[in-house]
Design a protein around this motif. Structure first.
Motif, PDB file in Angstrom:
ATOM      1  N   SER A  90       0.851  -1.190   0.000  1.00  0.00           N
ATOM      2  CA  SER A  90       0.000   0.000   0.000  1.00  0.00           C
ATOM      3  C   SER A  90       0.894   1.251   0.000  1.00  0.00           C
ATOM      4  CB  SER A  90      -0.876   0.010   1.245  1.00  0.00           C
ATOM      5  OG  SER A  90      -0.079   0.231   2.391  1.00  0.00           O
ATOM      6  N   GLY A  91       0.284   2.388  -0.304  1.00  0.00           N
ATOM      7  CA  GLY A  91       1.027   3.647  -0.299  1.00  0.00           C
ATOM      8  C   GLY A  91       1.691   3.888   1.048  1.00  0.00           C
ATOM      9  N   TRP A  92       0.923   3.613   2.097  1.00  0.00           N
ATOM     10  CA  TRP A  92       1.455   3.814   3.457  1.00  0.00           C
ATOM     11  C   TRP A  92       2.673   2.920   3.698  1.00  0.00           C
ATOM     12  CZ3 TRP A  92       2.081   6.471   7.703  1.00  0.00           C
ATOM     13  CH2 TRP A  92       2.471   5.818   8.872  1.00  0.00           C
ATOM     14  N   ASP A  93       2.520   1.613   3.368  1.00  0.00           N
ATOM     15  CA  ASP A  93       3.633   0.674   3.573  1.00  0.00           C
ATOM     16  C   ASP A  93       4.875   1.113   2.795  1.00  0.00           C
ATOM     17  OD1 ASP A  93       2.245  -0.962   5.261  1.00  0.00           O
ATOM     18  OD2 ASP A  93       1.535  -2.300   3.676  1.00  0.00           O
ATOM     19  N   PHE A  94       4.634   1.592   1.583  1.00  0.00           N
ATOM     20  CA  PHE A  94       5.753   1.948   0.729  1.00  0.00           C
ATOM     21  C   PHE A  94       6.515   3.163   1.276  1.00  0.00           C
ATOM     22  CE2 PHE A  94       7.416   3.785  -3.355  1.00  0.00           C
ATOM     23  CZ  PHE A  94       8.398   2.822  -3.515  1.00  0.00           C
ATOM     24  N   VAL A  95       5.756   4.178   1.665  1.00  0.00           N
ATOM     25  CA  VAL A  95       6.413   5.379   2.201  1.00  0.00           C
ATOM     26  C   VAL A  95       7.074   5.052   3.551  1.00  0.00           C
ATOM     27  CG1 VAL A  95       6.067   7.779   2.914  1.00  0.00           C
ATOM     28  CG2 VAL A  95       4.802   6.879   0.968  1.00  0.00           C
ATOM     29  N   ARG A 113       3.769  12.454   7.840  1.00  0.00           N
ATOM     30  CA  ARG A 113       3.995  13.848   7.446  1.00  0.00           C
ATOM     31  C   ARG A 113       4.173  13.950   5.925  1.00  0.00           C
ATOM     32  NH1 ARG A 113       8.307  16.141   6.142  1.00  0.00           N
ATOM     33  NH2 ARG A 113       9.557  14.393   6.825  1.00  0.00           N
ATOM     34  N   ALA A 114       4.982  13.028   5.368  1.00  0.00           N
ATOM     35  CA  ALA A 114       5.259  13.076   3.921  1.00  0.00           C
ATOM     36  C   ALA A 114       3.971  12.840   3.117  1.00  0.00           C
ATOM     37  CB  ALA A 114       6.312  12.040   3.553  1.00  0.00           C
ATOM     38  N   LEU A 115       3.168  11.883   3.553  1.00  0.00           N
ATOM     39  CA  LEU A 115       1.907  11.613   2.845  1.00  0.00           C
ATOM     40  C   LEU A 115       0.956  12.791   2.971  1.00  0.00           C
ATOM     41  CD1 LEU A 115       1.491   7.856   3.753  1.00  0.00           C
ATOM     42  CD2 LEU A 115       1.505   8.777   1.434  1.00  0.00           C
ATOM     43  N   ASP A 116       1.025  13.451   4.098  1.00  0.00           N
ATOM     44  CA  ASP A 116       0.199  14.620   4.323  1.00  0.00           C
ATOM     45  C   ASP A 116       0.603  15.769   3.387  1.00  0.00           C
ATOM     46  OD1 ASP A 116      -1.915  15.735   5.761  1.00  0.00           O
ATOM     47  OD2 ASP A 116      -0.484  16.956   6.922  1.00  0.00           O
ATOM     48  N   VAL A 117       1.899  15.967   3.257  1.00  0.00           N
ATOM     49  CA  VAL A 117       2.413  17.046   2.395  1.00  0.00           C
ATOM     50  C   VAL A 117       1.924  16.862   0.958  1.00  0.00           C
ATOM     51  CG1 VAL A 117       4.520  17.977   1.338  1.00  0.00           C
ATOM     52  CG2 VAL A 117       4.452  17.569   3.798  1.00  0.00           C
ATOM     53  N   VAL A 118       1.910  15.607   0.475  1.00  0.00           N
ATOM     54  CA  VAL A 118       1.486  15.377  -0.914  1.00  0.00           C
ATOM     55  C   VAL A 118      -0.018  15.089  -1.013  1.00  0.00           C
ATOM     56  CG1 VAL A 118       3.756  14.537  -1.605  1.00  0.00           C
ATOM     57  CG2 VAL A 118       2.039  12.900  -0.848  1.00  0.00           C
ATOM     58  N   GLU A 119      -0.717  15.273   0.109  1.00  0.00           N
ATOM     59  CA  GLU A 119      -2.172  15.075   0.162  1.00  0.00           C
ATOM     60  C   GLU A 119      -2.593  13.679  -0.300  1.00  0.00           C
ATOM     61  OE1 GLU A 119      -4.145  18.372  -1.755  1.00  0.00           O
ATOM     62  OE2 GLU A 119      -2.687  19.762  -0.900  1.00  0.00           O
ATOM     63  N   MET A 120      -1.912  12.686   0.231  1.00  0.00           N
ATOM     64  CA  MET A 120      -2.252  11.308  -0.113  1.00  0.00           C
ATOM     65  C   MET A 120      -2.661  10.497   1.114  1.00  0.00           C
ATOM     66  SD  MET A 120      -2.253  10.235  -3.236  1.00  0.00           S
ATOM     67  CE  MET A 120      -1.856   8.489  -3.172  1.00  0.00           C
ATOM     68  N   ALA A 123      -5.779   8.203   0.678  1.00  0.00           N
ATOM     69  CA  ALA A 123      -5.658   7.015  -0.179  1.00  0.00           C
ATOM     70  C   ALA A 123      -4.475   6.138   0.219  1.00  0.00           C
ATOM     71  CB  ALA A 123      -5.503   7.450  -1.630  1.00  0.00           C
ATOM     72  N   ALA A 124      -3.890   6.428   1.382  1.00  0.00           N
ATOM     73  CA  ALA A 124      -2.638   5.749   1.756  1.00  0.00           C
ATOM     74  C   ALA A 124      -2.795   4.249   1.950  1.00  0.00           C
ATOM     75  CB  ALA A 124      -2.064   6.380   3.021  1.00  0.00           C
ATOM     76  N   ASP A 125      -3.995   3.802   2.304  1.00  0.00           N
ATOM     77  CA  ASP A 125      -4.169   2.377   2.586  1.00  0.00           C
ATOM     78  C   ASP A 125      -4.424   1.535   1.341  1.00  0.00           C
ATOM     79  OD1 ASP A 125      -3.742   2.689   5.270  1.00  0.00           O
ATOM     80  OD2 ASP A 125      -5.846   3.175   5.685  1.00  0.00           O
ATOM     81  N   ARG A 126      -4.606   2.214   0.223  1.00  0.00           N
ATOM     82  CA  ARG A 126      -4.817   1.469  -1.021  1.00  0.00           C
ATOM     83  C   ARG A 126      -3.490   0.959  -1.588  1.00  0.00           C
ATOM     84  NH1 ARG A 126      -8.086   5.431  -4.771  1.00  0.00           N
ATOM     85  NH2 ARG A 126      -7.037   4.194  -6.346  1.00  0.00           N
TER      86      ARG A 126
END
Lengths: 315, 241
Positions: A90-95, A113-120, A123-126
């Motif tokens: 998932s996006g979260w796992d990858f980051v 924080r990084a996912l927040d900055v890119v507004e993801m 959808a991070a769990d997908r």
């Protein structure tokens, strides 16, 4: 504040010279690396990112060589052009994995924080395999930003993005640049560079063709000799009249391919090389009117970006 | 060893078609063992199956799948850039991927060999233990070779397949002289003391002595891992100029 410096850098692959004696300094703010496809932009980014050894010259970050220096990645975030990620995660796992690979003290917080900055965040769990191109690009950005690096290198980040995604990325990169980060992105599209980059480096055929602000580069492009194709009621008479005035350096009577043969004197078009573009553009209708010649067509012949680049190299 | 690299590697290695192949091969071995046992297998048949199929074919193929699969696809699609753009030594990346591949071959190769040995002989004896040990060390050496191959060339699978099937399976078993250069024979030499008298009585002999086998296995595995680490430092990620 970090500075990337390339000093007389060349890189060749067998007989092909991909980068030819390039010297440039990339400082804080957003820099656009502009050039047509195949100009050597990716090679330059790979050299700056420490993924390629220069065949000659040196690439340094704050005075430290980047080649064979894994520690430099604590200060560089890289957004590759290729889309491949670890598709099973998932996006979260990858980051998060990227944060852990950086051995950050609190990888979860950094990934959030990084996912927040890119507004993801939403959808991070997908799974990353289900993301659209723009979402993948943003997750790639998040992996590059997860360790809060002072330098960000992006290879063709706008490729395949829709206008809304483009706008988001422009805003994001602009904010990064304003925050004092050294952001470098490559592009072959002048308009992309225009809206974002405070400084531009132009490369053509592996050579460093020009550098400066967008205004300075635009000026160079505008001042170059311009070619026009002109079709009129009497090309020969018009050629004489045009040649007589100062804004033109050459006029050629030509038969353009596939053109209608409508001119009275047998020729079909004029190819005009104007040294003073605005002077010529103002003078042409007046000359035609004074000589009673009807203008059918006035086309700038070499407005493609490639021809602009070619001029900058030959300069 | 890096836990995150290991997790990412295991995840991609145990997904999709690769996982099917990794599972199918040991299943074939176990089915053959069960069938042979049901038909009244003797020790000679056990040696044929464990030596001729498990050690000579199954383990090299699993080594190929796990060794190349642990790093090759990432190099091919460019996603290895996410590992290379980190403050991680290239040796750590290679060693971690190798360890994951070795673990996979141990689970899908050596362990089923042990189980097949027990099924075929009816006991946890010299044949089962000896061949399982040989399978484990041979698997590790194959993984080291195939990780190196995947770092060196994009055609690692094809080259590795030719090596595994032609050199190890055919030459390694039947051509004297060339056998001295076979991972399979080195691992049999290492497992010689475990196979013991039972092995000797059944004609299970290695083409090289025990200590030579151990030395060659170590030398090949260490050299391959070292070269793979060096090569990964200078690997080219893009074909575009």
């Amino acid at each position: 504040m970090s500075v990337l410096e390339l000093a007389q850098v060349s890189r060749w692959f067998g007989n092909v010279v991909a980068v030819n004696d390039v010297t440039m300094t990339i400082g804080p703010g957003v820099t656009g690396l502009l050039g047509p496809n195949g100009a050597g932009k990716s090679t330059l980014i790979n050299l700056m990112g420490g993924f390629l050894a220069p065949s000659a010259g040196t690439v340094t970050l704050d005075g430290e060589p980047v080649w064979r220096n894994e520690q430099v990645y604590r200060r560089i975030g890289l957004v590759p052009e290729r889309e491949a990620m670890y598709d099973g995660v998932s996006g979260w796992d990858f980051v998060l994995a990227n944060a852990r690979l950086h051995q950050l003290p609190d990888p979860e917080a950094a990934a959030r924080r990084a996912l927040d900055v890119v507004e993801m965040t939403a959808a991070a769990d997908r799974g990353v395999a289900t993301y659209s191109k723009g979402m993948k690009q943003r997750v790639k950005m998040a992996t590059a930003l997860v360790h809060d690096p002072p330098v960000l290198l992006l290879d063709e980040p706008f490729n395949g993005m829709d206008p809304r995604q483009r706008l988001q990325l422009v805003e994001l990169l602009r904010t990064m640049g304003e925050a004092g980060r050294t952001v470098l992105f490559s592009s072959h599209i002048l308009e992309e560079v225009e809206v974002l980059a405070s400084s531009i480096q132009v490369v053509v055929a592996g050579r460093h063709a020009a550098s400066g602000s967008f205004h300075a580069i635009r000026q160079l492009m505008t001042e170059r000799p311009h070619q026009y194709t002109v079709r009129s009621g009497d090309d020969r008479a018009l050629a004489a009249a045009v040649m007589a005035q100062g804004s033109v350096s050459s006029v050629e009577l030509a038969v353009p391919e596939g053109a209608a043969t409508g001119a009275r004197d047998g020729t079909t078009a004029l190819r005009v090389q104007a040294t003073d573009r605005s002077g010529f553009v103002r003078a042409l209708p007046r000359l035609a009117s004074d000589h009673g010649i009807r203008l059918y067509e006035v086309t700038p012949a070499d407005e493609s970006l490639e021809s602009v680049f070619a001029y900058l190299v030959e300069r | 060893m890096n836990a995150t690299v290991a997790r990412l590697t295991a995840r991609s290695l145990l997904a999709g078609r690769r996982a099917v192949l990794l599972t199918a091969l040991p299943v074939v071995l176990l089915v053959l063992a069960v069938v042979a046992r049901a038909l009244g297998a003797d020790d000679d048949l056990a040696v044929t199956l464990l030596g001729g199929f498990a050690l000579a074919t199954l383990v090299p193929l699993l080594g190929l799948i796990a060794g190349t699969g642990s790093i090759g696809p990432e190099i091919d699609d460019g996603s290895i850039v996410y590992l290379l753009s980190k403050p991680l030594s290239r040796d750590t990346i290679v060693v971690t991927k190798l360890l994951v591949a070795v673990a996979v071959v141990t689970v899908f190769g050596a362990l089923p060999t042990l189980v097949a040995g027990v099924v075929l002989t009816g006991e946890l004896g010299a044949l089962a233990l000896g061949y399982a040990l040989a399978a484990a060390v041979a698997g590790a050496a194959y993984c080291a070779l195939f990780v190196l191959l995947a770092v060196l060339t994009r055609n690692a699978v094809v080259i590795g397949l030719v090596y595994a099937l032609v050199w190890e399976t055919v030459v390694g078993q039947f051509v004297p002289g060339a056998q001295a250069l076979s991972v399979q024979q080195w691992s049999l030499a290492l497992a010689g003391p475990v196979l013991g008298d039972t092995g000797r009585e059944l004609g299970v002999t290695a083409a090289v002595g025990g200590s030579v086998g151990v030395a060659l296995l170590l030398a090949v595995a260490l050299a391959a891992t070292f070269v793979a680490g060096r090569r990964l430092r200078t690997i080219r990620l893009t074909s575009d100029l």
